[in-house]
Scaffold this motif. Sequence first.
Motif, PDB file in Angstrom:
ATOM      1  N   GLU A 102      83.392  71.338  -7.026  1.00 24.36           N
ATOM      2  CA  GLU A 102      83.829  72.042  -5.815  1.00 24.36           C
ATOM      3  C   GLU A 102      83.759  73.551  -6.013  1.00 24.36           C
ATOM      4  OE1 GLU A 102      86.929  68.810  -3.856  1.00 24.36           O
ATOM      5  OE2 GLU A 102      87.565  70.014  -5.585  1.00 24.36           O
ATOM      6  N   TYR A 103      84.122  74.016  -7.216  1.00 27.41           N
ATOM      7  CA  TYR A 103      84.015  75.441  -7.498  1.00 27.41           C
ATOM      8  C   TYR A 103      82.565  75.905  -7.409  1.00 27.41           C
ATOM      9  CZ  TYR A 103      88.834  75.911  -9.190  1.00 27.41           C
ATOM     10  OH  TYR A 103      90.195  75.961  -9.280  1.00 27.41           O
ATOM     11  N   GLU A 104      81.675  75.145  -7.983  1.00 29.03           N
ATOM     12  CA  GLU A 104      80.274  75.545  -8.053  1.00 29.03           C
ATOM     13  C   GLU A 104      79.567  75.458  -6.700  1.00 29.03           C
ATOM     14  OE1 GLU A 104      78.594  73.111 -11.071  1.00 29.03           O
ATOM     15  OE2 GLU A 104      79.819  73.973 -12.683  1.00 29.03           O
ATOM     16  N   SER A 105      79.897  74.427  -5.929  1.00 29.60           N
ATOM     17  CA  SER A 105      79.226  74.225  -4.636  1.00 29.60           C
ATOM     18  C   SER A 105      79.868  75.008  -3.504  1.00 29.60           C
ATOM     19  CB  SER A 105      79.230  72.738  -4.277  1.00 29.60           C
ATOM     20  OG  SER A 105      80.563  72.279  -4.030  1.00 29.60           O
ATOM     21  N   HIS A 106      81.098  75.482  -3.723  1.00 27.82           N
ATOM     22  CA  HIS A 106      81.867  76.136  -2.659  1.00 27.82           C
ATOM     23  C   HIS A 106      81.942  75.235  -1.432  1.00 27.82           C
ATOM     24  CE1 HIS A 106      80.630  79.979  -4.870  1.00 27.82           C
ATOM     25  NE2 HIS A 106      81.915  79.773  -5.103  1.00 27.82           N
ATOM     26  N   LYS A 107      82.284  73.986  -1.700  1.00 22.46           N
ATOM     27  CA  LYS A 107      82.424  73.009  -0.639  1.00 22.46           C
ATOM     28  C   LYS A 107      83.507  72.016  -1.045  1.00 22.46           C
ATOM     29  CE  LYS A 107      79.819  69.677   2.157  1.00 22.46           C
ATOM     30  NZ  LYS A 107      78.491  69.031   2.381  1.00 22.46           N
ATOM     31  N   VAL A 108      84.445  71.757  -0.137  1.00 24.38           N
ATOM     32  CA  VAL A 108      85.529  70.829  -0.436  1.00 24.38           C
ATOM     33  C   VAL A 108      85.575  69.714   0.604  1.00 24.38           C
ATOM     34  CG1 VAL A 108      86.964  72.547  -1.620  1.00 24.38           C
ATOM     35  CG2 VAL A 108      87.230  72.203   0.835  1.00 24.38           C
ATOM     36  N   THR A 109      86.045  68.572   0.169  1.00 27.41           N
ATOM     37  CA  THR A 109      86.261  67.426   1.051  1.00 27.41           C
ATOM     38  C   THR A 109      87.677  66.925   0.829  1.00 27.41           C
ATOM     39  OG1 THR A 109      83.930  66.781   0.926  1.00 27.41           O
ATOM     40  CG2 THR A 109      85.507  65.104   1.671  1.00 27.41           C
ATOM     41  N   ILE A 110      88.436  66.816   1.900  1.00 25.08           N
ATOM     42  CA  ILE A 110      89.801  66.306   1.791  1.00 25.08           C
ATOM     43  C   ILE A 110      89.742  64.792   1.692  1.00 25.08           C
ATOM     44  CG2 ILE A 110      92.059  66.142   2.907  1.00 25.08           C
ATOM     45  CD1 ILE A 110      91.464  68.818   4.257  1.00 25.08           C
ATOM     46  N   ARG A 111      90.306  64.256   0.609  1.00 26.67           N
ATOM     47  CA  ARG A 111      90.288  62.817   0.361  1.00 26.67           C
ATOM     48  C   ARG A 111      91.665  62.223   0.596  1.00 26.67           C
ATOM     49  NH1 ARG A 111      87.220  65.403  -3.531  1.00 26.67           N
ATOM     50  NH2 ARG A 111      85.033  64.737  -3.654  1.00 26.67           N
ATOM     51  N   SER A 112      91.694  60.948   0.892  1.00 27.02           N
ATOM     52  CA  SER A 112      92.957  60.278   1.207  1.00 27.02           C
ATOM     53  C   SER A 112      93.909  60.256   0.018  1.00 27.02           C
ATOM     54  CB  SER A 112      92.687  58.845   1.686  1.00 27.02           C
ATOM     55  OG  SER A 112      91.998  58.104   0.695  1.00 27.02           O
ATOM     56  N   ASN A 139      83.546  83.011  -0.997  1.00 27.58           N
ATOM     57  CA  ASN A 139      83.480  82.478  -2.358  1.00 27.58           C
ATOM     58  C   ASN A 139      84.602  83.032  -3.235  1.00 27.58           C
ATOM     59  OD1 ASN A 139      81.162  81.254  -1.448  1.00 27.58           O
ATOM     60  ND2 ASN A 139      79.756  82.616  -2.530  1.00 27.58           N
ATOM     61  N   ARG A 140      84.996  84.263  -2.981  1.00 24.41           N
ATOM     62  CA  ARG A 140      86.059  84.896  -3.774  1.00 24.41           C
ATOM     63  C   ARG A 140      87.356  84.106  -3.698  1.00 24.41           C
ATOM     64  NH1 ARG A 140      89.995  88.704  -2.688  1.00 24.41           N
ATOM     65  NH2 ARG A 140      89.353  88.772  -0.502  1.00 24.41           N
ATOM     66  N   ILE A 141      87.642  83.506  -2.549  1.00 22.95           N
ATOM     67  CA  ILE A 141      88.894  82.773  -2.383  1.00 22.95           C
ATOM     68  C   ILE A 141      88.850  81.449  -3.150  1.00 22.95           C
ATOM     69  CG2 ILE A 141      90.590  81.925  -0.709  1.00 22.95           C
ATOM     70  CD1 ILE A 141      90.027  84.978  -0.696  1.00 22.95           C
ATOM     71  N   TYR A 142      87.674  80.882  -3.313  1.00 22.46           N
ATOM     72  CA  TYR A 142      87.555  79.709  -4.179  1.00 22.46           C
ATOM     73  C   TYR A 142      88.005  80.049  -5.598  1.00 22.46           C
ATOM     74  CZ  TYR A 142      84.999  76.847  -0.772  1.00 22.46           C
ATOM     75  OH  TYR A 142      84.651  76.086   0.323  1.00 22.46           O
ATOM     76  N   ASP A 143      87.677  81.255  -6.041  1.00 31.03           N
ATOM     77  CA  ASP A 143      88.064  81.669  -7.386  1.00 31.03           C
ATOM     78  C   ASP A 143      89.577  81.806  -7.537  1.00 31.03           C
ATOM     79  OD1 ASP A 143      85.396  81.779  -8.072  1.00 31.03           O
ATOM     80  OD2 ASP A 143      85.195  83.918  -7.622  1.00 31.03           O
ATOM     81  N   HIS A 144      90.286  81.958  -6.429  1.00 26.94           N
ATOM     82  CA  HIS A 144      91.747  82.073  -6.467  1.00 26.94           C
ATOM     83  C   HIS A 144      92.424  80.704  -6.479  1.00 26.94           C
ATOM     84  CE1 HIS A 144      91.617  86.317  -4.406  1.00 26.94           C
ATOM     85  NE2 HIS A 144      90.911  86.240  -5.514  1.00 26.94           N
ATOM     86  N   THR A 145      91.655  79.661  -6.298  1.00 17.45           N
ATOM     87  CA  THR A 145      92.198  78.317  -6.092  1.00 17.45           C
ATOM     88  C   THR A 145      92.092  77.513  -7.376  1.00 17.45           C
ATOM     89  OG1 THR A 145      91.378  78.483  -3.814  1.00 17.45           O
ATOM     90  CG2 THR A 145      92.108  76.316  -4.562  1.00 17.45           C
ATOM     91  N   LYS A 146      93.226  77.011  -7.864  1.00 12.54           N
ATOM     92  CA  LYS A 146      93.278  76.426  -9.197  1.00 12.54           C
ATOM     93  C   LYS A 146      93.174  74.906  -9.230  1.00 12.54           C
ATOM     94  CE  LYS A 146      96.361  80.191 -10.656  1.00 12.54           C
ATOM     95  NZ  LYS A 146      97.711  80.527 -11.208  1.00 12.54           N
ATOM     96  N   VAL A 147      93.066  74.262  -8.090  1.00 10.57           N
ATOM     97  CA  VAL A 147      93.208  72.800  -8.060  1.00 10.57           C
ATOM     98  C   VAL A 147      91.898  72.071  -7.777  1.00 10.57           C
ATOM     99  CG1 VAL A 147      95.629  72.954  -7.362  1.00 10.57           C
ATOM    100  CG2 VAL A 147      93.840  72.825  -5.615  1.00 10.57           C
ATOM    101  N   LEU A 148      90.786  72.775  -7.723  1.00  7.05           N
ATOM    102  CA  LEU A 148      89.520  72.150  -7.367  1.00  7.05           C
ATOM    103  C   LEU A 148      88.807  71.590  -8.599  1.00  7.05           C
ATOM    104  CD1 LEU A 148      88.154  74.805  -4.845  1.00  7.05           C
ATOM    105  CD2 LEU A 148      89.649  72.845  -4.387  1.00  7.05           C
TER     106      LEU A 148
END
Length: 264
Positions: free
Chosen positions: A162-172, A149-158
């Motif tokens: 996505e920040y709250e769920s700690h889950k990402v989906t790559i979209r086309s 979860n800590r690395i999500y906090d380092h990521t500025k583009v979500l």
Amino acid sequence: MTPEEKKRRKFIQQISGLGVLGLATVGGILGGPYLKAADLRLRPPGAIPEDEFIGLCIKCGQCLQVCPYDTIKLEDIDGKAGVGMAYIEPRERGCYLCKAFPCILACPSGALDHEHDSIEFVHMGIAIIHNPDACLAKIGEPVPDSAINRIYDHTKVLTDEEYESHKVTIRSDDPEKVELHKTLLKKLEQHRGEKICTICADMCPFHPDNSLAIGMINIKDGRMLPEIREACNGCGACVELCPTDVIKVIPRKSYSDIYSRKEV
């Protein structure tokens, strides 16, 4: 006061109204001794020797603007080096060794050497194991959710979701930068709850073979510990990703400096 001292004082007074950018400009003109950080900073890929880097970096921020991972920072007014000077704080965001090295290509002053824009020339420093007793692989503890979860906090583009769920989906329709960040997180997610932590070795971005830079070695009873190897170029990705701050980077050093001469 000598004529030279008077001239210098007048010059500084003339630019004092320019704020941070003015101070950054003075830094570039007056040069190294006035701007050296107390602790040597980790510089972006392709950085020339420190004294020359300090003299040539014009604090333009072009390297920061093109960095896909938002790794590069610029020294602020409270820092110990020149205002606006490029550096990396690996615990907050390591360098992921983009194959095109856009930061080097964007540098207009030569502070990042355009001749060193490929992996074999990138030598930022060397990683060392400075806190082995905290290593999860050594003490046999699983990777906690907080480490991922800590690395999500380092990521500025979500997105907020996505920040709250700690889950990402790559979209086309994701921009390339967003896709890079999400790909990193999805790879990291594979280690969530892992019984034996191998994040540092598995996530090392050194290419084409990251096992040349870092690997896991067996020590006793199935316990393991990271081993830093000769190809390590000090990118700091392992420092950021390590759940328990086991690894650090010594800037401007090489494998032979640390392991042959026993310098730490």
